[in-house]
Write an enzyme that holds these catalytic residues in place. Sequence first.
Site, mmCIF file in Angstrom:
data_model
loop_
_atom_site.group_PDB
_atom_site.id
_atom_site.type_symbol
_atom_site.label_atom_id
_atom_site.label_comp_id
_atom_site.label_asym_id
_atom_site.label_seq_id
_atom_site.Cartn_x
_atom_site.Cartn_y
_atom_site.Cartn_z
ATOM 1 C CE LYS A 54 35.786 -23.497 -9.670
ATOM 2 N NZ LYS A 54 37.021 -23.954 -9.001
ATOM 3 C CD GLU A 69 35.918 -29.848 -4.050
ATOM 4 O OE1 GLU A 69 35.730 -31.078 -4.185
ATOM 5 O OE2 GLU A 69 36.431 -29.148 -4.949
ATOM 6 C CB SER A 87 37.322 -17.657 -13.913
ATOM 7 O OG SER A 87 37.079 -16.819 -12.792
HETATM 8 C C1 LIG Z 1 34.151 -18.002 -11.264
HETATM 9 C C2 LIG Z 1 35.201 -18.627 -10.437
HETATM 10 N N1 LIG Z 1 36.482 -18.292 -10.643
HETATM 11 C C3 LIG Z 1 37.477 -18.816 -9.905
HETATM 12 C C4 LIG Z 1 37.226 -19.698 -8.893
HETATM 13 C C5 LIG Z 1 38.381 -20.197 -8.085
HETATM 14 O O1 LIG Z 1 38.763 -21.511 -8.380
HETATM 15 P P1 LIG Z 1 40.064 -21.813 -9.210
HETATM 16 O O2 LIG Z 1 41.186 -21.090 -8.555
HETATM 17 O O3 LIG Z 1 40.224 -23.298 -9.099
HETATM 18 O O4 LIG Z 1 39.871 -21.379 -10.592
HETATM 19 C C6 LIG Z 1 35.905 -20.098 -8.640
HETATM 20 C C7 LIG Z 1 35.617 -21.079 -7.572
HETATM 21 O O5 LIG Z 1 34.553 -21.272 -7.124
HETATM 22 C C8 LIG Z 1 34.870 -19.542 -9.429
HETATM 23 O O6 LIG Z 1 33.598 -19.870 -9.228
#
Ligand SMILES: Cc1ncc(COP(=O)(O)O)c(C=O)c1O
Lengths: 410, 279
Positions: free
Chosen positions: A103, A125, A392
């Site tokens: 993020k 948000e 992620s």
């Molecule tokens: C670690 C992590 N991965 C994925 C996401 C999902 O968001 P996005 O689909 O925008 O990557 C989040 C959202 O809070 C997250 O914290």
Amino acid sequence: MNAPNSFRTGPDDNGHFGLFGGRFVAETLMPLILDLETAYNEAKADPAYKAEMDAGLKHYVGRPSPLYYAERLTEYLRAGAAPGMGAKIYFKREELNHTGSHKVNNVLGQILLARRMGKKRIIAETGAGQHGVATATLCARYGLECVVYMGAVDVARQAPNVFRMKMLGASVVPVQSGSKTLKDAMNEALRDWVTNVSDTFYCIGTVAGPHPYPAMVRDFQSIIGTETREQMLEMEGRLPDSLIACIGGGSNAMGLFHPFLDDPSVQIFGVEAAGHGIPSGQHAASLTGGRPGVLHGNRTYLLMDGDGQIAEAHSISAGLDYPGIGPEHSWLHDTGRATYISATDDEALAAFQLVAKLEGIIPALEPAHALAKVADLAPTLPEDHLMVVNLSGRGDKDIPQVADILGTSL
Amino acid sequence: MSTRIETRFRACAAEGRAALVTFVTAGDPDFDTSLALLKALPAAGADIIEFGVPFTDPMADGPAIQAAGLRALAAGQTLAKTLAMVKTFRAGDDTTPVVLMGYYNPVYVYGVERFLADAKAAGVDGLVVVDLPPEEDNELCLPALAAGLDFIRLATPTTDDKRLPAVLKHTAGFVYYVSITGITGMAQADPTAVGTAVTRIKRHTALPVAVGFGVKTPESAAAIAANADGVVVGSALIDALRATLDSEDRATPATLPAVTDLVSRLAEAVRGVRRQAAE
Ligand SMILES: Cc1ncc(COP(=O)(O)O)c(C=O)c1O
């Protein structure tokens, strides 16, 4: 639908990716998003902005993030596969970034833009709290006021992140309306923005919202795929064969996918949250279980009833608990360039534990959904198949929730 | 032939006063009460009726209208039922304009062409769709105009002189000036600033200008009425309705009179003010 010559040229001037995207906002916000678009286009063309971004990504975020060969997971999955089968699995280590997820890549870009625009108050948000934490962090770093909207349900299940945001000086507003999760937090942030138009910058956390957000957030997150490309060429001398990432709004996935969209040899998989299973109706898989509609400033696939009322999504993971998806994913889905599959709460929970034990990495529940599908797909692919999964975020924030589910009291 | 909206604004102007535009949510708190209310509004003094189409995620609305929409949805309201209500109303009242106000998704999912045909047949006069700015005119605005329905655009304090012509371009019926930056039912409109804004908008259009979003009491309605062609009151009516509901959000015998009483007082206040602004 006819395949376009390039998948990387969108959106058009009005923010459309085919049928999807657009600018479906109240008139009060229109001048603001037009200003934002102008400011972003100017910044993109300014070498000073790029230099500031590059320095921030390197020295503050800690990039590049490693591309790591997950040897024990690879071997574990090969042990259950037919001879010669079992893809070679790489993790793109976004969980090692400062604040613990991808993020921050986007937030850095938006906060530097807000500074250029002279905005002093930042709103955001958040679902899992990772975007909120990243925003609170960069607001602390640059001395900006920060207000984070978070659904009351998520405030309860992501308590560590709520406390982190407060430590960082942000105010966290629990949102009591609607389903009390991410979509309602986004409604409330939009209501704040409509009210505080002159001094406030809305830092959206995913590739959703009105144009230019989906394209802008994608651009900021594309560093993930750009690095992956270079790292894979260096480590294996060729491009990966497949990419896989979880999807809430779709920013970590789009960041990984976008630089590879025009490489037809690279297969692309997005993993939505199937909650208690698609047939149960309790899930957050907008592409698998939804239809095109208009919400939060763009047209995209949405979970809704026959009268166009938005349904409540369900996922074990607060970060995936959203009834929509970024419009560019809807377009990639309809054009067939990417394949969207889903993982249930239980599958994600199993993958969360498996990867912790095999790799010494506790993933967040969000990428645990992608890891669950890696476990399904890898054994069906040959040993020389190179698969990259976007790790992620890290799972620290999920420890209390998972402990609770597994029946351990902390 | 004049439309009902034109005729009504002209009649109010002939009386030297602003029109009272009342907003209630269709189906709040239930179908029958809402239909009875719709029928009672003209006699209570409403000149034009804005009928809110409930939506789960009303991003420009404050808590009062959000809750009204959720009550209506919980009671089973749908867009088809809302259109049916207008049709029933129209059978007994062929002059009071009815404007549907809401968000795009329910209309999009219903199907734009089918919606426009059904709305026209039901006797709807105009549409206010909050999340369709001029940049998205191809979606509903242009088809609505072609189908003979007025598309009433919102102009806001952030709509500057440069942008105003684009906002007014395909606007028909009247212009809805949002008197505050914000959501419905929160801030109070400042009559002086509103007067200036209405004068500014009138430099760009011959259409009537109605003002809403920050008008709560008969006094504030009167203050706005001095400088506008119409005054819109919504959240205050919804608050009056909500205050009469029982603990399970059901209507009581007090529900209808509470709303019509407030409408009467608003109408009296608006009628007591002679228009100051030059036409
Ligand atoms: C670690 C992590 N991965 C994925 C996401 C999902 O968001 P996005 O689909 O925008 O990557 C989040 C959202 O809070 C997250 O914290």
